[in-house]
Design an enzyme around this catalytic site. Structure first.
Site, mmCIF file in Angstrom:
data_model
loop_
_atom_site.group_PDB
_atom_site.id
_atom_site.type_symbol
_atom_site.label_atom_id
_atom_site.label_comp_id
_atom_site.label_asym_id
_atom_site.label_seq_id
_atom_site.Cartn_x
_atom_site.Cartn_y
_atom_site.Cartn_z
ATOM 1 N N GLY A 112 0.804 -1.194 -0.101
ATOM 2 C CA GLY A 112 -0.103 0.047 -0.024
ATOM 3 C C GLY A 112 0.908 1.184 -0.101
ATOM 4 O O GLY A 112 1.972 1.271 0.364
ATOM 5 N N ARG B 56 0.867 -5.334 -5.186
ATOM 6 C CA ARG B 56 0.842 -5.962 -3.883
ATOM 7 C C ARG B 56 1.379 -7.499 -4.468
ATOM 8 O O ARG B 56 1.240 -8.620 -3.461
ATOM 9 C CB ARG B 56 -0.447 -6.386 -3.266
ATOM 10 C CG ARG B 56 -0.799 -5.043 -2.509
ATOM 11 C CD ARG B 56 -1.691 -5.387 -1.227
ATOM 12 N NE ARG B 56 -2.285 -4.373 -0.700
ATOM 13 C CZ ARG B 56 -1.476 -3.879 0.483
ATOM 14 N NH1 ARG B 56 -0.592 -4.429 0.644
ATOM 15 N NH2 ARG B 56 -2.088 -2.759 1.099
HETATM 16 P P1 FBP Z 1 0.986 -1.879 3.868
HETATM 17 O O1 FBP Z 1 1.040 -2.878 4.833
HETATM 18 O O2 FBP Z 1 1.168 -2.577 2.501
HETATM 19 O O3 FBP Z 1 1.713 -0.655 3.980
HETATM 20 O O4 FBP Z 1 -0.676 -1.536 3.876
HETATM 21 C C1 FBP Z 1 -1.340 -1.109 4.883
HETATM 22 C C2 FBP Z 1 -2.713 -0.763 4.622
HETATM 23 O O5 FBP Z 1 -3.020 0.571 4.379
HETATM 24 C C3 FBP Z 1 -3.675 -1.474 5.591
HETATM 25 O O6 FBP Z 1 -3.735 -0.129 6.589
HETATM 26 C C4 FBP Z 1 -4.762 -1.658 5.054
HETATM 27 O O7 FBP Z 1 -5.342 -2.766 5.895
HETATM 28 C C5 FBP Z 1 -4.502 -2.427 3.768
HETATM 29 O O8 FBP Z 1 -3.167 -1.726 3.143
HETATM 30 C C6 FBP Z 1 -5.523 -1.973 2.597
HETATM 31 O O9 FBP Z 1 -5.012 -2.786 1.481
HETATM 32 P P2 FBP Z 1 -5.545 -2.457 0.122
HETATM 33 O O10 FBP Z 1 -4.577 -1.249 -0.390
HETATM 34 O O11 FBP Z 1 -5.164 -3.781 -0.734
HETATM 35 O O12 FBP Z 1 -7.044 -2.123 0.136
#
Ligand code: FBP
Length: 694
Positions: free
Chosen positions: A106, A170
């Site tokens: 993310g 991801r």
């Molecule tokens: P990262 O661990 O990759 O930095 O992402 C964290 C996050 O923002 C979380 O807080 C949240 O649960 C998740 O990503 C959301 O994922 P997505 O972007 O796939 O909806």
């Protein structure tokens, strides 16, 4: 004629004022792009060298030793200044290099500054060196899709939020084929090093890539990114090496500004409970920071709930010579009761409104739900492992999925493979609302993680709260306290004796907020009370002023739910994150120039003032432990959760009572203000970090 010309659309569109105000680039962007983050002093020295710090030890590294033999022996490395008298140092620093960089996971504010810091250092030592940015995250590495990062590209994104320069993704590099593809891309580009900017799972990936690339001499350096703040590194003797991942501060400040605005709104029109779900896949660091930033009335910390024990139940069972296993860990029902207790007490003091923060990952800490998540993760992973079709393609609707689970519970699953789902699980699962079942059975991310952001956690909790508040209302226990002075005024205006009526109606006439007796829950029971006290006759109508007071005491529980996540993740970085990330980028380059690999670039003493910051490299392999992922024990970096013994949490636990404002005292809301990158009122680090540094 003249008039017509001035009125034409063409004239309007070409007017310099129009062009200025509708331009894509506004003053804020121009200022951000030209802002120069502070540099840690060592980066002004000619060169740097590495000082090994073997005194820093980390838990058990047995499994990492097996899987990552070439990097597991790495030490913590400190960068120290080097005057450059040694010709070989000069030569290695000035070597022409190709360095690749990739975002993974993310977005987090400050990512572009990591690239800027890296780029500036790379070019400072050799202007022929090149930096390549892989596009769309790890997919760019697998598919060899990249751009050469140029000065104009970097300049357009300095101090700006998001990962839009090269995008992110991801995809996990988790198979021998993907490892080979990555190596091929790096070889073809003649890379000296790869910088992976990512969270715990991506840094895990970086360690495996470092191991794989070792023989080719391609170095891999990780950079701790995630708004969740769950990459924090401490040594065995509790020394903090990395206090927080980048992006955390900005996201927390962005969420806090919105939450704080809601506290202002709530205390203005005094009719809503605002329920704010705040991102953080598992850990509640963001919620804790937002709690300090805003002083919202209720902030739930998942880690505390997991640790919860119901002393009353334990004592009761003890007296009966038994052990009550249900007394350990929080249940959703119990949690909703605790929330109701606060709502009822605030209402009794005239405040039928408030603001509550719920961490996105709270369900992970609620025992009963966690069991479902673990079991379903395993079932989905096992299904995908055995069959050609993906679980979600094979069972597209909720009904299909439930039917599959039901068959499994009856022992009719895949060759008894899924014995972990039994009839009791099925019964309990059946009792959950369908939107929640759907969430729990939803698609996992590429790392096999449950996607908390897909579940309406706040709805689940608030539905239970509402249900119980209805019960309390029927029992006459949930009422809005009426200000004594207001009551007196209304009664006196109606020429009625307030003291006489008060005896019949209120249960606490001496207090500042008056509560209507529990037995009075309708106009009928109100009339009965007045008749019983001979204040009116059985045939008389209720006095309008008494009805007015009664209606005012009758609470309507109205909620507004909000989700803060993607918005804060895309915010432009704070001053702290601008400085932090730029220095991380420079650290990454200096580690590479000094021949490091399998290390995570980090800044020690981040929790202290800027002049104490120290660039270091942390051995990623030593941060790893075995964890169940997709049904298998997997070597990954351990996530850091909110420490219940940390200064920040201990202080929160003590001061939060004041923020509940359950007694007649005032709310204590705090206004953190907007995200900024400059200016004297900008705080220099997150509040939780400041507290933890005491
Ligand atoms: P990262 O661990 O990759 O930095 O992402 C964290 C996050 O923002 C979380 O807080 C949240 O649960 C998740 O990503 C959301 O994922 P997505 O972007 O796939 O909806």
């Amino acid at each position: 004629m003249e008039h017509q010309r001035y009125n034409s659309l063409e004239f309007l569109l070409n007017h310099p004022k129009t062009e200025h105000v509708i331009s894509d680039v506004n003053t804020e962007t121009i200022e951000r792009r030209s802002f120069s983050p502070k540099k840690i002093k060592i980066f002004s020295s000619k060169y740097t060298t590495i000082e090994e710090c073997p005194e820093h030890k980390f838990g058990n590294t047995k499994e990492a030793g097996k899987q990552l033999p070439d990097i597991v022996k790495n030490n913590v490395q400190r960068l120290v200044p080097w005057d450059g008298k040694d010709e070989s140092v000069k030569r290695t620093f000035s070597m022409c290099r190709n360095i690749g960089v990739v975002f993974s996971g993310g977005p987090a504010p400050g990512g572009h500054n990591v690239i800027a810091g890296l780029y500036d250092e790379v070019k400072k030592y050799n202007s022929d060196s090149k930096v390549f940015g892989f596009l769309m995250g790890p997919d760019g590495l697998l598919e060899s899709k990249y751009v050469e990062i140029t000065r104009s590209l970097v300049d357009a994104y300095r101090n700006m939020g998001g990962f839009s320069m090269i995008k992110t993704g991801r995809t996990k590099i988790n198979s021998p084929d993907k490892m080979e593809l990555s190596l091929k891309t790096c070889r073809d580009l003649n890379l000296d090093a790869l910088v992976v900017i990512g969270g715990d799972d991506s840094n895990t990936n970086a360690a495996f890539l470092a191991q794989k690339f070792k023989r080719d001499g391609i170095k891999v350096i990780g950079v701790p990114k995630t708004i969740d703040g769950d990459i924090q590194v401490k040594t065995d003797d509790n020394e903090t090496l990395c206090a927080i991942s980048f992006g955390f501060h900005t996201a927390a400040r962005a969420f806090s500004q919105n939450i704080s605005n809601l506290t202002t709104d709530a205390s203005s029109d005094v009719k809503y409970w605002h329920v704010c779900k705040v991102m953080g896949r598992v850990a509640s660091h963001l919620t804790l920071e937002c709690a300090f930033q805003t002083h919202a009335n209720i902030s739930l910390i998942g880690e505390e709930l997991a640790d919860y024990t119901d002393q009353q139940r334990i004592e009761k069972a003890k007296k009966e010579g038994e052990v009550d296993y249900t007394a350990y860990g929080m249940t959703l029902r119990h949690l909703s009761r605790l929330i109701c207790d606060i709502i009822v007490k605030r209402a009794a003091n005239g405040k039928n409104f408030g603001v509550m923060i719920i961490p996105e990952g709270i369900l992970e800490f609620i025992n009963e739900i966690q069991v479902f998540i673990i079991k379903l993760n395993t079932i989905i992973a096992d299904y995908n492992h055995i069959h050609d079709t993906d679980f979600h393609d094979a069972f597209p609707t909720l009904t299909d999925k439930l039917e599959y689970l039901r068959r499994m519970a009856r022992g009719m699953g895949d060759k008894d493979k899924f014995f972990i789902w039994n009839l009791r699980d099925d019964d309990l699962f059946d009792q959950l609302p369908s939107f929640f079942q759907e969430g729990l059975l939803g698609e996992r991310d590429n790392h096999g993680n449950f996607q908390f952001s897909e579940v309406k956690t706040e709805k689940i909790i608030m539905d239970m709260v509402k249900e119980y508040l209805d019960v309390l209302k029927e029992q006459g226990k949930y009422k809005i306290g009426i200000e004594r002075s207001y009551y007196k005024l209304i009664m006196e205006n109606a020429k009625l004796n307030p003291d006489k009526f008060a005896i019949a109606v209120f249960k606490n006439y001496d207090d500042t907020h008056l509560l209507i007796k529990e037995s009075i829950i309708s106009l009928k029971t109100l009339k009965q009370a007045l008749v019983n006290h001979e204040l009116i006759g059985p045939e008389d109508a209720l006095p309008a002023s008494v009805v007015q007071i009664f209606k005012k005491s009758d609470p309507k529980f109205k909620t507004r739910t909000h989700f803060y996540g993607y918005d804060g993740r895309g915010s432009d970085p704070t001053y702290f994150d601008c400085n932090y990330t730029y220095n991380l980028g420079m650290t990454a380059f200096h580690l590479i120039a000094n021949g490091a690999t399998g290390q995570m670039a980090a800044i020690k003493n981040l929790e202290k003032k800027f002049d104490k910051w120290e660039p270091i490299g942390i051995p990623i392999a030593k941060l790893m432990h075995l964890e169940e992922r997709e049904g298998k024990l997997t070597l990954v970096i351990e996530k850091s959760l909110v420490g219940l013994d940390s200064n920040a949490f201990r202080i929160f636990k003590t001061v939060r009572k004041g923020w509940l404002a359950m007694e007649s005292n005032q709310d204590r809301y705090r206004r953190p203000g907007p995200v900024r990158f400059t200016g004297s009122s900008e705080e220099d680090r997150p509040i939780t970090l400041m507290l933890n540094s005491i």
